[in-house]
Motif scaffolding. Structure first.
Motif, PDB file in Angstrom:
ATOM      1  N   GLU A 186     -61.565 -44.393  75.068  1.00 37.00           N
ATOM      2  CA  GLU A 186     -62.920 -43.808  75.765  1.00 37.00           C
ATOM      3  C   GLU A 186     -63.163 -44.786  77.213  1.00 37.00           C
ATOM      4  OE1 GLU A 186     -65.928 -41.233  77.140  1.00 37.00           O
ATOM      5  OE2 GLU A 186     -63.964 -41.047  76.168  1.00 37.00           O
ATOM      6  N   SER A 243     -62.946 -46.191  65.704  1.00 43.79           N
ATOM      7  CA  SER A 243     -63.777 -45.887  66.960  1.00 43.79           C
ATOM      8  C   SER A 243     -62.580 -45.628  68.097  1.00 43.79           C
ATOM      9  CB  SER A 243     -64.760 -46.777  67.460  1.00 43.79           C
ATOM     10  OG  SER A 243     -65.106 -46.389  68.846  1.00 43.79           O
ATOM     11  N   ARG A 244     -62.833 -44.636  68.889  1.00 40.35           N
ATOM     12  CA  ARG A 244     -61.973 -44.658  70.286  1.00 40.35           C
ATOM     13  C   ARG A 244     -62.617 -45.342  71.264  1.00 40.35           C
ATOM     14  NH1 ARG A 244     -57.965 -40.740  70.275  1.00 40.35           N
ATOM     15  NH2 ARG A 244     -58.488 -40.603  72.422  1.00 40.35           N
ATOM     16  N   ASP A 245     -63.321 -46.150  71.120  1.00 42.62           N
ATOM     17  CA  ASP A 245     -63.992 -46.830  72.466  1.00 42.62           C
ATOM     18  C   ASP A 245     -63.176 -47.334  73.425  1.00 42.62           C
ATOM     19  OD1 ASP A 245     -66.438 -45.877  71.451  1.00 42.62           O
ATOM     20  OD2 ASP A 245     -67.378 -47.994  71.353  1.00 42.62           O
ATOM     21  N   ASN A 258     -57.534 -46.414  66.519  1.00 44.77           N
ATOM     22  CA  ASN A 258     -58.780 -45.145  66.683  1.00 44.77           C
ATOM     23  C   ASN A 258     -59.033 -45.054  65.328  1.00 44.77           C
ATOM     24  OD1 ASN A 258     -58.454 -44.926  69.352  1.00 44.77           O
ATOM     25  ND2 ASN A 258     -56.996 -43.509  69.270  1.00 44.77           N
ATOM     26  N   LYS A 298     -68.742 -42.182  76.541  1.00 47.05           N
ATOM     27  CA  LYS A 298     -69.335 -41.765  75.554  1.00 47.05           C
ATOM     28  C   LYS A 298     -68.967 -42.555  74.257  1.00 47.05           C
ATOM     29  CE  LYS A 298     -69.821 -37.129  77.015  1.00 47.05           C
ATOM     30  NZ  LYS A 298     -69.365 -37.277  78.345  1.00 47.05           N
ATOM     31  N   TRP A 299     -69.766 -43.771  74.070  1.00 45.74           N
ATOM     32  CA  TRP A 299     -69.475 -44.517  73.018  1.00 45.74           C
ATOM     33  C   TRP A 299     -69.555 -44.220  71.655  1.00 45.74           C
ATOM     34  CZ3 TRP A 299     -66.573 -47.440  75.635  1.00 45.74           C
ATOM     35  CH2 TRP A 299     -66.667 -48.116  76.748  1.00 45.74           C
ATOM     36  N   ASN A 300     -68.825 -44.554  70.647  1.00 41.84           N
ATOM     37  CA  ASN A 300     -69.159 -44.209  69.387  1.00 41.84           C
ATOM     38  C   ASN A 300     -68.774 -45.496  68.266  1.00 41.84           C
ATOM     39  OD1 ASN A 300     -69.299 -42.791  66.848  1.00 41.84           O
ATOM     40  ND2 ASN A 300     -67.248 -42.265  66.768  1.00 41.84           N
ATOM     41  N   PRO A 301     -69.725 -46.025  67.777  1.00 43.23           N
ATOM     42  CA  PRO A 301     -71.334 -45.587  67.753  1.00 43.23           C
ATOM     43  C   PRO A 301     -71.947 -45.808  69.027  1.00 43.23           C
ATOM     44  CG  PRO A 301     -70.666 -47.106  65.837  1.00 43.23           C
ATOM     45  CD  PRO A 301     -69.507 -47.198  66.767  1.00 43.23           C
ATOM     46  N   PRO A 302     -72.855 -45.036  69.400  1.00 46.36           N
ATOM     47  CA  PRO A 302     -73.691 -44.856  70.525  1.00 46.36           C
ATOM     48  C   PRO A 302     -74.467 -46.185  70.799  1.00 46.36           C
ATOM     49  CG  PRO A 302     -74.598 -43.287  69.204  1.00 46.36           C
ATOM     50  CD  PRO A 302     -73.235 -43.917  68.507  1.00 46.36           C
ATOM     51  N   GLN A 338     -76.414 -48.953  65.189  1.00 47.63           N
ATOM     52  CA  GLN A 338     -75.431 -47.946  64.309  1.00 47.63           C
ATOM     53  C   GLN A 338     -73.982 -48.592  64.029  1.00 47.63           C
ATOM     54  OE1 GLN A 338     -76.226 -44.447  67.071  1.00 47.63           O
ATOM     55  NE2 GLN A 338     -75.785 -43.434  65.393  1.00 47.63           N
ATOM     56  N   SER A 367     -69.486 -50.995  75.627  1.00 58.29           N
ATOM     57  CA  SER A 367     -69.427 -50.461  74.345  1.00 58.29           C
ATOM     58  C   SER A 367     -70.149 -51.393  73.071  1.00 58.29           C
ATOM     59  CB  SER A 367     -68.071 -50.417  73.790  1.00 58.29           C
ATOM     60  OG  SER A 367     -67.904 -50.466  72.409  1.00 58.29           O
TER      61      SER A 367
END
Length: 363
Positions: free
Chosen positions: A310, A305-307, A302, A324-328, A332, A266
């Motif tokens: 996830e 992020s929900r990393d 969360n 699916k990382w957020n931010p990817p 970012q 992540s």
């Protein structure tokens, strides 16, 4: 799981283990309290077993299927056990060990185990660090101990989630003694016969059963120079650039493998973990526990992020290994996002309270 023995209560004033466990007990207490009383009792009894000798007690972590990761129930049970043992004048010392999974011992709950006065590693020991491969996964006191490893080994372990074997644990100070796993029964027997809490006596008993051990040729500790060179940089981006530069020059397998793990992790987790480890170099254990408690609450909230969720989904639930990382991407991840994980969750959520008046500071 890591096989660990410790004389946790050799000095009656030192309640370090208990305050580490209170960290765990405050974390997710709502989930535990939502269970029926009988279910809670059964869960506590099954997850932490007890062996008693005349002058000692052994707590056995008993969740091998999940690498003996500490649960809230385990934290509550350990706190209850340690408190009762601390107040019992007939108990000289306390040991901890773990149930095996396929003959391997792996370490979980660094904040509970590592402050122990004696830590025995074996040929089947693996020390597992928090992994950014499942978001970020702050552990009780993890950054404090990772920060105090030689050179920049802590950054390497914390960001990649790589593991150390027993010989490596001895070499970098995570373990105090090494013994072949075939001697563990003998060690337990010898310790169980002791009727004293004198550290020198326990030390002598352990030394009689200890073995000399040498690092494997492929150990990362043989690469400490290049590791320090790459992981000493200020940012995750610079660390990755340094590894890519070394890879282009040498095509080194270790550099390639390390790069791959960093790029799978992540992006937000990498930056949060690096900041946490670096701050740990200048903080006491108490300060680290408070900070990591905040990080843990922020991670499961969360809000940014929900990393974390996830990562758990991809690694442990669906096991598709495709989070699916957020931010990817690292680019970012803003400074504000990272800083958010080091702030209190809200005004209504109290910070971790540690019983500092009950013990001497562990710094």
């Amino acid at each position: 799981m890591m096989q660990r023995f410790k004389a946790a209560l050799l000095q009656r004033r030192n309640n370090l283990h208990i305050h580490s466990l209170r960290f765990l007990n405050q974390f997710h207490t709502r989930n535990l309290c939502s269970l029926p009383d009988t279910a809670i009792t059964d869960e506590l009894d099954n997850q932490v077993l007890v062996e008693g000798k005349a002058w000692s007690r052994t707590a056995i972590l008993n969740r091998p299927s999940v690498l003996n990761c500490l649960s809230t129930a385990m934290g509550a049970r350990l706190q209850k056990l340690y408190t009762s043992w601390e107040n019992n004048p007939d108990i000289g010392f306390v040991a901890m060990k773990v149930a095996l999974l396929n003959g391997i011992t792996m370490g979980g709950g660094a904040g509970v185990s590592i402050p122990g006065m004696f830590r025995v590693a074996t040929d089947k020991t693996v020390f597992a660090t928090p992994e950014t491969l499942i978001g970020f996964h702050p552990d009780a006191g993890a950054s404090f101990f990772l920060s105090h490893l030689p050179g920049h080994l802590g950054e390497y372990l914390g960001l990649t989630g790589q593991k150390l074997n027993g010989a490596e644990m001895i070499s970098c100070g995570l373990a105090t003694h090494y013994a072949h796993s075939s001697k563990l029964d003998l060690i337990e027997e010898q310790l169980g016969k002791l009727d004293t809490d004198d550290p020198s006596v326990i030390e002598t008993s352990l030394e009689k059963c200890s073995d000399l051990v040498y690092l494997d040729n492929i150990s990362v500790l043989h690469r400490i120079e290049i590791l320090d060179k790459c992981f000493s940089h200020d940012t995750v981006e610079e660390i990755i650039d340094a590894l890519e530069s070394e890879t282009s020059k040498t095509n080194d397998a270790w550099c390639i493998s390390t790069l791959r793990r960093l790029k799978e992790a992540s992006p937000l987790g990498l930056k949060v973990s690096l900041k946490s480890i670096r701050e740990g170099r200048f903080q006491t254990l108490d300060q680290c526990l408070i900070r990591e408690y905040r990080m843990s609450l922020q991670g499961i909230s969360n809000q940014v992020s929900r990393d974390f969720c996830e990562g758990v989904r991809a690694r442990m639930v669906d096991k598709d290994l495709a989070p699916k990382w957020n931010p990817p991407s690292l680019e970012q991840v803003s400074k504000d996002m990272v800083e958010h994980y080091f702030s209190p969750l809200s005004k209504s959520e109290p910070d971790l309270e540690l019983p500092t008046e009950l013990r001497e500071a562990f710094t």
